[in-house]
Scaffold this motif. Structure first.
Motif, PDB file in Angstrom:
ATOM      1  N   ILE A 719       0.625   0.269  -0.678  1.00 39.59           N
ATOM      2  CA  ILE A 719       1.310   0.334  -1.970  1.00 39.59           C
ATOM      3  C   ILE A 719       1.664  -1.094  -2.366  1.00 39.59           C
ATOM      4  O   ILE A 719       2.414  -1.775  -1.675  1.00 39.59           O
ATOM      5  CB  ILE A 719       2.567   1.215  -1.881  1.00 39.59           C
ATOM      6  CG1 ILE A 719       2.193   2.616  -1.400  1.00 39.59           C
ATOM      7  CG2 ILE A 719       3.265   1.287  -3.233  1.00 39.59           C
ATOM      8  CD1 ILE A 719       3.384   3.520  -1.157  1.00 39.59           C
ATOM      9  N   THR A 720       1.124  -1.530  -3.476  1.00 41.44           N
ATOM     10  CA  THR A 720       1.260  -2.933  -3.870  1.00 41.44           C
ATOM     11  C   THR A 720       2.413  -3.188  -4.827  1.00 41.44           C
ATOM     12  O   THR A 720       2.846  -4.334  -4.980  1.00 41.44           O
ATOM     13  CB  THR A 720      -0.034  -3.413  -4.529  1.00 41.44           C
ATOM     14  OG1 THR A 720      -0.362  -2.531  -5.620  1.00 41.44           O
ATOM     15  CG2 THR A 720      -1.192  -3.407  -3.527  1.00 41.44           C
ATOM     16  N   CYS A 721       2.908  -2.163  -5.491  1.00 42.59           N
ATOM     17  CA  CYS A 721       3.986  -2.364  -6.464  1.00 42.59           C
ATOM     18  C   CYS A 721       4.759  -1.064  -6.637  1.00 42.59           C
ATOM     19  O   CYS A 721       4.220   0.033  -6.467  1.00 42.59           O
ATOM     20  CB  CYS A 721       3.444  -2.844  -7.812  1.00 42.59           C
ATOM     21  SG  CYS A 721       2.015  -1.906  -8.414  1.00 42.59           S
ATOM     22  N   VAL A 722       6.043  -1.195  -6.985  1.00 39.60           N
ATOM     23  CA  VAL A 722       6.894  -0.033  -7.210  1.00 39.60           C
ATOM     24  C   VAL A 722       7.912  -0.379  -8.276  1.00 39.60           C
ATOM     25  O   VAL A 722       8.414  -1.510  -8.344  1.00 39.60           O
ATOM     26  CB  VAL A 722       7.592   0.404  -5.898  1.00 39.60           C
ATOM     27  CG1 VAL A 722       8.489  -0.692  -5.347  1.00 39.60           C
ATOM     28  CG2 VAL A 722       8.397   1.686  -6.103  1.00 39.60           C
ATOM     29  N   ARG A 723       8.185   0.576  -9.136  1.00 33.06           N
ATOM     30  CA  ARG A 723       9.216   0.436 -10.150  1.00 33.06           C
ATOM     31  C   ARG A 723       9.970   1.759 -10.272  1.00 33.06           C
ATOM     32  O   ARG A 723       9.373   2.831 -10.206  1.00 33.06           O
ATOM     33  CB  ARG A 723       8.617   0.074 -11.513  1.00 33.06           C
ATOM     34  CG  ARG A 723       8.174  -1.366 -11.649  1.00 33.06           C
ATOM     35  CD  ARG A 723       9.364  -2.309 -11.702  1.00 33.06           C
ATOM     36  NE  ARG A 723       8.953  -3.688 -11.888  1.00 33.06           N
ATOM     37  CZ  ARG A 723       8.675  -4.524 -10.909  1.00 33.06           C
ATOM     38  NH1 ARG A 723       8.721  -4.095  -9.648  1.00 33.06           N
ATOM     39  NH2 ARG A 723       8.327  -5.766 -11.154  1.00 33.06           N
ATOM     40  N   ARG A 724      11.271   1.644 -10.452  1.00 32.71           N
ATOM     41  CA  ARG A 724      12.087   2.841 -10.656  1.00 32.71           C
ATOM     42  C   ARG A 724      12.172   3.140 -12.140  1.00 32.71           C
ATOM     43  O   ARG A 724      12.565   2.290 -12.940  1.00 32.71           O
ATOM     44  CB  ARG A 724      13.492   2.629 -10.089  1.00 32.71           C
ATOM     45  CG  ARG A 724      14.447   3.806 -10.322  1.00 32.71           C
ATOM     46  CD  ARG A 724      15.780   3.512  -9.667  1.00 32.71           C
ATOM     47  NE  ARG A 724      16.767   4.549  -9.915  1.00 32.71           N
ATOM     48  CZ  ARG A 724      17.603   4.547 -10.954  1.00 32.71           C
ATOM     49  NH1 ARG A 724      17.556   3.555 -11.833  1.00 32.71           N
ATOM     50  NH2 ARG A 724      18.486   5.517 -11.110  1.00 32.71           N
TER      51      ARG A 724
END
Length: 1128
Positions: A719-724
């Motif tokens: 997983i390269t990126c995460v945003r809430r």
């Protein structure tokens, strides 16, 4: 959208202005974790799975499907690599849990959730750190543990109390170990087989050998897994050379023979990570995502696929033969054994049609209708195995079409047969002699289909649509009358758009809207109005034969009423909305209405989700279910929430499950260009098709699904990126956090991560990218009035490899009817690729071609672009690019346009991060500022207000098309680091200044304080930036700092690839560490943070980290001087 009364919770992102209060923050603690599944073990009626440091228990009995029943964090700073249950009966089973240097013992008792297993710690509770890595554990006599340790050591360990080493022995010359298996319960008979990095399997006895007694050679790569069956004297080994080998070794610790290799199995497409023995044959799991069961000749008997990534764990339950698999996608799946011969081709029988077949149709699982080339209709009774004639060929003639539909309230089927001369016969299958005979057209009937219509009783009536020459389509209502010919009434006439193949292929009525959606052979979707036709039908009681009497009383009636006499009373209606060629030139295959949305399928390999807006069809999203499915025929929505996709993969008919990601059925039939029919019922699965001039029938009794998903898959790769996205309050549920993740597996996933279950539930999966997804950005706020105000709404931008940006509108609302309690609607808004943009340029032969391999490294939405100062519907997006450029894009959501508006190659190196922020002076004047960071450690600050205003004017005048502008020179550039900047965050202080925090490849952290001013004299005209303060912390972490956030002006949070999350106190003199937390996500790629004020007024800081997994942590601020509420 589903109801549930959800309300979006007002949490605060970390970009909001904060207070300068000096309250401390407690150490961050893990509250939810999704990690690769690395160990599995059956314990009685439970299945245990090791994921990160946690053990998850699943209940396998109780009369229902397997379900999660408990979760416990066991190992402190290590990943669970093995679970070994103590043999023997009893109300509680002990399980040894080991990973790295850590060892713990759990007790598995009944009495958990739903009567499932309850996990409890044994032997003092806490995990123990041993002196060497634990490769294997086995229960020995006296409830002790035999351990295989690093360095070739075998030890006997007393685990209860404080722990005590009883005996140990080392074997020299074993080499670097990669796996091990132990045999024997007493020290005198304890033997070890170990797989080495050189590809050998070495065997020795703990009590008698100083060097290996036997060496099994043959693998060409490191041995990664072993399994020993003492009762058969067989040893299975799995290697990174993609092979599985079976050895005859007898008693593991006895004899000095080399051991015979009985079987060599090749079939995996990647390294083989796990192996078990089912009887005398191996079952293996590999990094290609396949679980393979091997036959006696070394061939694959059965392949099980469904995981989205590499498999890491495998377990076999001897009682019942069930297999469990787990892997990098964080999923756990339970596979039921099959009784039929493994690898056998499904039984397909030729029915021996009396006439050369033209069309075939299943009427339930027990009857097959076959229309011959001459026009005759016959039925084959599957149970009796005999043919029954239904219609004589003279009744319909050659080039006939066949359509049938079952009535809900009757054990009856309505059939329609249309001939090449324009005639139509409608009859009940039980009374084919009593038919309504009509003449529809002067030429041939090209399209014929049934469609249930709202307003008609499904027990007795249904609509029939027929297409003829010139693109004319007739709508007929057909009512079943027992003992008489069906009642047929002409309801409407429609005109299809001009094209070469001008007839409809499928149709569906929209419920309660008086509208008809149909697909044609050209691949177009059409929307027609039914309300005017219904009004005319209500005013007249005439039917197609000109009266209210039945059309045909019995089979002796020779009257053939003609629709040609009644067409004048109904005008030809044109479509209200046309999506021309939506599915390509090969045609639309089905139209389905589900939960208020329209789904269409085609032979282009995708299905589309649409909605109706202002009597216009609007595509929300397109889905490509799986690789290689080039022809999609139908969609089936099941009662348990699964979506079955029916289509053709090469020359096979397949039924693909969206939930499990596998083919439930795969039947070789020669391809979908032939006539075929599929029927699924609680009794059987039946597929009929035409091949070699005969009717072929595949019939299989219905059986339970072979695969059950215990933990859903997230991503198959890192997983390269995460945003809430935000939080939802749903009645009866705890606060629900919604996140979006992007991965190297080219997908973006919208998911719910729960603190209660500590697990993730995917809501939607987006697969429009052709390369990895590296960065995400949100533009919060509603964009569509038709969705209402409830829930969370935002524009989502995703970007990554191949210079591709995708934009979606997300809407998440509460839906208590679903497992996640959240319903997610996704609308694809726009997309952009640099190579396509370059191809549209004028005089491009004079320019240097853009590199199609350019990657977008970071995205940031420019805030506050629609104001009185800049009244534009355009939204702007900044992107950091690997080709050394900073680019600005403009999005017009209403027109679904994403346009490149400005760019700069100032950095001359790969740009890693961008962050846009807005500065507002007291008088209301605004400046749009941009911060960019590159691989040389420099951070540049830009004033992009002018380029954005110029771009908005140019886009307005050129109707969305323009040549990219230049960004000019940056206001100031700071050399913050000695190498690449991997993390960047900007936060405004209460004084109107800006804290810019960055982390680098060299493990350092840099923080600077900026002040924005407006130059008044000629020498300093425009925006000015002044660096007030700079603080640096070299070697803040032992590895790359890939995540950083300014929580408050005096408090920072940083995360590194070294798996440490550190809180820092900022002061003018430097950064002081407050606390450090170990997190369980290797290869950290990014973090996101937010604040939550609970009902008691307590402030909590949350962060989510992504990499090889996903973890959410929480820290509580002290009650002293809490920060004030900040605007979003």
């Amino acid at each position: 959208m589903g109801g549930g009364g959800a309300v979006a919770r007002g949490t605060r992102p970390m970009s909001a202005r904060g207070s300068g209060g000096g309250a401390g923050v407690a150490k961050m603690e893990s509250v939810a974790l999704v990690a690769p599944v690395t160990a599995l073990e059956f314990v009685g009626d439970a299945l245990l799975a090791g994921t990160g440091p946690e053990v998850v228990a699943f209940r396998l009995s109780g009369g229902g499907p397997a379900a999660a029943a408990g979760r416990r964090s066991v190992l402190r700073e290590a990943t669970v690599q093995g679970l070994r249950a103590e043999p023997g009966p009893g109300p509680a089973a002990r399980v040894a849990v080991f990973g790295g240097r850590w060892l713990a013992v759990l007790a598995v008792r009944r009495g958990g959730a739903g009567g499932g297993p309850l996990l409890a710690a044994c032997g003092g509770g806490a995990a123990r750190e041993l002196r060497a890595r634990v490769w294997e554990a086995r229960w020995a006599a006296g409830r002790r543990l035999a351990l295989a340790l690093g360095g070739g050591t075998v030890a006997l360990y007393e685990w209860w109390g404080g722990g005590r080493w009883l005996r140990q022995a080392s074997c020299g010359g074993a080499g670097a170990l990669r796996c091990a298996v132990l045999a024997g319960v007493s020290w005198g008979r304890l033997a070890l087989a170990a797989g080495t990095a050189t590809g050998d399997v070495v065997v020795w006895r703990a009590a008698a050998a100083k060097a290996p007694q036997r060496q099994l050679r043959g693998h060409q790569g490191a041995v990664l897994a072993l399994c020993y069956a003492a009762s058969r004297g067989l040893l299975a080994s799995a290697s990174e050379d993609r092979s599985v080998r079976l050895w005859a070794v007898g008693e593991l610790g006895g004899g000095d023979g080399a051991g015979a290799c009985l079987l060599v199995c090749y079939g995996h497409g990647g390294r083989v990570a796990a192996v078990v023995l089912r009887g005398p044959l191996p079952v293996s799991a590999g990094e290609d995502g396949a679980c393979l069961e091997w036959g006696g000749g070394g061939g694959v008997r059965r392949a099980r696929r469904g995981h989205r990534g590499a498999l890491r764990a495998l377990a076999l339950r001897p009682a019942g033969g069930r297999v469990a698999t787990g892997g990098d996608d964080g999923g756990v799946r339970l596979w039921q054994p099959r009784r039929e011969a493994a690898g056998a081709v499904p039984a397909v029988a030729a029915l021996g049609s009396r006439e050369r077949p033209r069309a075939v149709l299943l009427v339930g699982p027990r009857r097959v209708l076959v229309l011959g080339e001459a026009g005759g209709l016959a039925a084959f009774e599957v149970a009796q195995g005999r043919w029954t004639p239904v219609l004589h060929p003279a009744a319909s003639g050659p080039r006939a079409l066949l359509a049938a539909t079952a009535l809900d309230g009757w054990d009856e089927t309505l059939c329609a047969v249309a001939g090449g001369d324009g005639r139509l016969l409608v009859f009940a299958l039980s009374r084919p002699g009593t038919a309504a005979k009509l003449t529809l057209f002067e030429g041939a009937v090209h399209g014929l289909s049934w469609a249930p219509r709202p307003g008609l009783s499904p027990d007795t009536a249904v609509a029939l649509l027929a297409s003829g020459p010139g693109g004319e389509m007739l709508w007929l209502d057909v009512t079943h009358r027992p003992g008489q010919a069906p009642w047929v009434q002409l309801m409407g006439r429609y005109l299809l758009p001009p094209c070469k193949q001008r007839w409809h292929t499928c149709a569906a009525f929209l419920p309660q809207k008086g509208l008809l959606v149909c697909g044609d052979r050209r691949g177009s979707l059409l929307l027609f109005s039914c309300s005017s036709s219904l009004e005319r039908a209500a005013e007249s009681t005439s039917i197609v034969n000109g009266g209210t009497d039945p059309v045909v009383e019995d089979s002796s009636n020779e009257l053939e009423p003609s629709c040609l006499l009644h067409k004048g009373a109904l005008p030809l209606e044109s479509p209200l909305s046309v999506l021309f060629g939506l599915h390509g030139k090969t045609g639309v295959t089905s139209v389905t209405i589900h939960r208020g949305y329209i789904y269409s399928t085609g032979r282009d390999g995708v299905y589309r989700q649409l909605r109706l807006r202002d009597q216009q069809l609007e595509v929300l999203q397109k889905h490509r279910p799986c690789k290689g499915l080039q022809w999609i025929e139908e969609l089936h929505f099941t009662s348990d929430g699964d979506l079955l996709v029916l289509g053709f993969h090469a020359d096979n008919f397949v039924v693909w499950s969206s939930r499990t990601g596998e083919n439930i059925h795969c039947i070789p039939c020669g391809g979908g260009h032939r006539s075929w029919s599929y029927c699924s019922s609680p009794l059987a699965e039946v597929f009929a098709f035409i091949k070699s001039g005969d009717v072929m029938l595949y019939h299989r009794e219905a059986k339970p699904r072979e695969q059950q998903v215990l933990l859903p898959s997230l991503h198959g790769r890192e997983i390269t990126c995460v945003r809430r996205l935000g939080a939802l309050e749903v009645p009866g549920r705890a606060t629900i956090n919604v996140f979006v993740t992007g991965s190297e597996d080219t997908t973006t996933c919208v998911l719910v991560l729960s603190e209660n279950s500590r697990a993730a539930v995917p809501l939607a999966r987006l697969s429009d990218h052709i390369s990895s997804v590296r960065t995400l950005a949100f533009a919060m706020g509603p964009g569509d009035e038709s969705f209402g105000d409830e829930g969370l709404s935002a524009l989502l931008f995703s970007a990554g490899g191949r210079a591709q940006i995708e934009c979606y509108r997300l809407l998440c609302t509460g839906d208590t009817a679903t497992e996640s309690a959240v319903a997610c609607q996704v609308i694809h808004v726009a997309s952009h690729r640099l190579d396509k943009h370059w191809e549209q340029k004028k005089n491009r032969h004079k320019l240097v071609k853009m590199d199609p391999e350019t990657r977008y490294m970071s995205l940031s939405v420019v805030p506050g672009t629609s104001t009185k100062q800049l009244p534009t519907p355009w939204k702007f997006l900044a992107a950091a690019c690997s080709d050394a450029s900073v680019r600005i894009f403009g999005l017009l959501e209403a027109a679904r346009k994403l346009v490149l508006v400005a760019e700069s190659f100032h950095h001359q190196r790969c740009v890693l991060k961008v962050e846009a922020f807005l500065h507002t002076w007291a008088g209301g004047e605004r400046r749009h500022l941009l911060c960019s960071a590159a691989t040389d450690g420099s951070i540049a600050f830009w004033d992009i207000t002018g380029p954005i205003m110029d771009a908005a004017d140019a886009l307005h005048q050129a109707e969305g098309e323009m040549q990219p502008l230049g960004l000019g020179a940056p206001l100031v550039t700071i050399m913050a680091h000695s190498c690449g900047v991997n993390s960047l965050h900007i936060r405004e202080t209460p004084e109107g200044q800006y804290l810019v925090a960055s982390g680098s490849d060299d493990g350092s952290i840099h923080v600077c304080l900026l002040e924005v001013s407006l130059g008044r004299d000629e020498a300093m005209a425009g925006t000015c930036l002044q660096v007030l303060e700079r603080v640096s912390r070299p070697c803040a972490h032992a590895a790359h700092v890939t995540g950083i956030r300014v929580l408050r002006p005096d408090l920072l949070l940083s995360a590194s690839v070294d798996q440490r999350l550190t809180l820092w106190k900022r002061s003018p003199s430097g950064l002081v560490p407050l606390s450090t937390t170990f997190f369980h996500v290797p290869d950290l790629a990014e973090l996101d943070c937010w604040e939550v004020v609970d009902a008691g007024g307590e402030l909590r800081y949350y962060c989510v980290l992504c990499g090889q997994g996903l973890e959410m942590l929480c820290g509580t601020a002290s009650s002293e001087s809490p920060p004030q509420e900040a605007p979003l």
